[in-house]
Design a protein around this motif. Structure first.
Motif, short mmCIF file in Angstrom:
data_model
loop_
_atom_site.label_atom_id
_atom_site.label_comp_id
_atom_site.label_asym_id
_atom_site.label_seq_id
_atom_site.Cartn_x
_atom_site.Cartn_y
_atom_site.Cartn_z
N HIS A 256 88.79 -43.82 42.63
CA HIS A 256 89.84 -44.32 43.50
C HIS A 256 91.19 -43.98 42.90
N THR A 257 92.23 -44.17 43.67
CA THR A 257 93.58 -43.88 43.21
C THR A 257 94.12 -45.06 42.40
N ALA A 258 95.30 -44.87 41.83
CA ALA A 258 95.93 -45.95 41.07
C ALA A 258 96.85 -46.79 41.94
N GLY A 259 96.90 -46.50 43.23
CA GLY A 259 97.77 -47.20 44.17
C GLY A 259 98.09 -46.28 45.33
N PHE A 260 98.91 -46.76 46.25
CA PHE A 260 99.29 -45.90 47.38
C PHE A 260 100.13 -44.74 46.83
N GLU A 261 99.69 -43.54 47.14
CA GLU A 261 100.24 -42.37 46.46
C GLU A 261 101.55 -41.88 47.07
N PRO A 262 102.58 -41.74 46.25
CA PRO A 262 103.85 -41.22 46.75
C PRO A 262 103.81 -39.70 46.90
N ALA A 263 104.66 -39.18 47.76
CA ALA A 263 104.76 -37.73 47.93
C ALA A 263 105.31 -37.10 46.65
N THR A 264 104.74 -35.97 46.27
CA THR A 264 105.20 -35.29 45.05
C THR A 264 105.67 -33.86 45.29
N TRP A 265 105.43 -33.34 46.50
CA TRP A 265 105.80 -31.94 46.80
C TRP A 265 105.96 -31.79 48.32
N PRO A 266 106.88 -30.96 48.79
CA PRO A 266 107.97 -30.32 48.04
C PRO A 266 109.06 -31.33 47.74
N ILE A 267 109.81 -31.13 46.70
CA ILE A 267 110.79 -32.12 46.29
C ILE A 267 111.89 -32.29 47.34
N GLU A 268 112.16 -31.23 48.12
CA GLU A 268 113.21 -31.31 49.13
C GLU A 268 112.87 -32.32 50.23
N ALA A 269 111.58 -32.58 50.42
CA ALA A 269 111.15 -33.49 51.48
C ALA A 269 111.22 -34.95 51.05
N GLY A 270 111.40 -35.19 49.75
CA GLY A 270 111.50 -36.57 49.28
C GLY A 270 110.27 -37.40 49.64
N PRO A 271 110.47 -38.59 50.20
CA PRO A 271 109.31 -39.44 50.54
C PRO A 271 108.48 -38.93 51.70
N PHE A 272 108.97 -37.90 52.41
CA PHE A 272 108.24 -37.36 53.55
C PHE A 272 107.41 -36.13 53.18
N GLY A 273 107.29 -35.86 51.89
CA GLY A 273 106.50 -34.73 51.43
C GLY A 273 105.02 -35.05 51.43
N VAL A 274 104.26 -34.28 50.63
CA VAL A 274 102.81 -34.42 50.57
C VAL A 274 102.40 -34.84 49.16
N PRO A 275 101.53 -35.85 49.03
CA PRO A 275 101.04 -36.23 47.70
C PRO A 275 99.94 -35.27 47.25
N ILE A 276 100.32 -34.23 46.51
CA ILE A 276 99.33 -33.26 46.03
C ILE A 276 99.04 -33.43 44.54
N ASP A 277 99.76 -34.34 43.88
CA ASP A 277 99.47 -34.70 42.49
C ASP A 277 98.82 -36.09 42.51
N HIS A 278 97.76 -36.25 41.73
CA HIS A 278 96.98 -37.48 41.83
C HIS A 278 96.57 -38.00 40.46
N ILE A 279 96.29 -39.30 40.43
CA ILE A 279 95.67 -39.95 39.28
C ILE A 279 94.49 -40.74 39.82
N PHE A 280 93.28 -40.30 39.50
CA PHE A 280 92.05 -40.94 39.96
C PHE A 280 91.32 -41.56 38.78
N MET A 281 90.49 -42.57 39.07
CA MET A 281 89.74 -43.23 38.00
C MET A 281 88.46 -43.85 38.56
N THR A 282 87.50 -44.08 37.67
CA THR A 282 86.28 -44.77 38.06
C THR A 282 86.53 -46.27 38.07
N GLY A 283 85.56 -47.02 38.58
CA GLY A 283 85.74 -48.45 38.81
C GLY A 283 85.95 -49.28 37.56
N ASP A 284 85.56 -48.77 36.37
CA ASP A 284 85.73 -49.55 35.16
C ASP A 284 87.16 -49.48 34.63
#
Length: 315
Positions: A256-284
């Motif tokens: 699962h993710t570490a929370g609701f994922e913010p947009a990371t690319w393209p930087i020009e789009a700011g919060p309206f970009g696409v979250p293509i960078d992620h931090i995932f983890m197992t349930g433990d």
């Protein structure tokens, strides 16, 4: 004139919605970029459908509006599917730690000192850098905080994928996931609260390069499976988590993710970009919070910081 304008607009909307909706039929690599843009295309189609209805009310325009709302709603539903459990309770005995993941951009040498300072001030216990070339001759500036690292002269000479750690690294390994790029997947065992956590860093090929994106995810999963215990996977995936192959990966490895994922690319789009960078983890691994670095430091990506926790092992 109104009928002709409405007809043209409806046809364009139909084509856009059909491109996104093909994900429910086939995971065709040539359309992978559109799959990551499903929320954006869906929202734009809703606006377009309303314009069509304003020009001329018709059954087709109403159908396109309903289709657009379904596409958009399902995109956000998929994002919520992999959020950490809302009822997660973190005890006082849990060990908290922080992970930084940042694609610094391989030719971003003019901002190297700023990037080093950002990493130093991040408070991260473990830091990943993709396209880490600008940091290659500045690792001495990070040694007082991160005395351990792999990449950039340790295990591999080329400075591309880099893992920095405050704590000793056990059983480090680098892997090449395809013939396109070498050594873009690494696993480092790091003890957090006395437990060996498998920290994996990845930089996946762009999804519209044939089937390499899917293939690399499959191979990364196979390497991760060889390591028992808690797992964290982070980096530049060049794709939203709602893409079909990303969804299959997360479901199969129960991550699962570490929370609701913010947009990371393209930087020009700011919060309206696409979250293509992620931090995932197992349930433990418990998620405490996830946020985006406030400054891109000259990169074409924004970095991510996740605050995490792990409970004491049960003997």
């Amino acid at each position: 004139m109104r009928d002709r304008l409405s007809c043209v607009a409806c046809v364009l909307l139909f084509i856009a919605l059909m491109l996104v909706s093909l994900r429910y039929i086939t995971d065709f690599w040539l359309l992978a970029f559109f799959y990551s843009l499903q929320p954006h295309i869906g929202a734009a189609a809703i606006i377009g459908s309303l314009i069509c209805l304003a020009i001329r009310r018709s059954t087709v325009a109403w159908a396109l509006l309903a289709w657009s709302m379904f596409i958009t709603g399902h995109a956000f539903w998929m994002k919520f599917e992999f959020l950490p459990p809302s009822a997660t309770v973190i005890s006082e005995k849990a060990t908290r730690f922080r992970l930084l993941s940042f694609n610094v951009l391989g030719d971003n040498f003019t901002n190297a000192d700023r990037i080093v300072e950002t990493i130093r001030m991040s408070g991260a216990d473990v830091a990943y850098a993709m396209e880490a070339g600008p940091l290659g001759d500045r690792l001495d500036q990070l040694k007082d905080i991160y005395p351990y690292h792999i990449g950039c002269g340790v295990m591999v000479e080329f400075c591309d994928l880099l893992i920095l750690s405050k704590y000793p690294i056990e059983q480090p390994r680098f892997f090449s996931l395809s013939e396109l790029r070498a050594n873009r997947f690494a696993i480092a065992g790091i003890r957090i609260g006395g437990q060996l956590v498998n920290f994996s860093a990845i930089h996946v090929t762009k999804p519209y390069f044939d089937d390499y994106h899917t293939l690399e995810l499959i191979r990364a999963g196979a390497y991760m499976r060889q390591r028992p215990g808690p797992k964290i996977l982070a980096g530049d995936f060049n794709s939203d988590s709602i893409a079909p192959d990303m969804q299959r990966f997360l479901r199969h490895y129960k991550m699962h993710t570490a929370g609701f994922e913010p947009a990371t690319w393209p930087i020009e789009a700011g919060p309206f970009g696409v979250p293509i960078d992620h931090i995932f983890m197992t349930g433990d691994i418990k998620a405490v919070g996830l946020h985006r670095l406030p400054d891109n430091e000259g990169s074409n990506h924004f970095g991510l910081i996740a605050d995490l926790a792990i409970e004491p092992a049960i003997n």
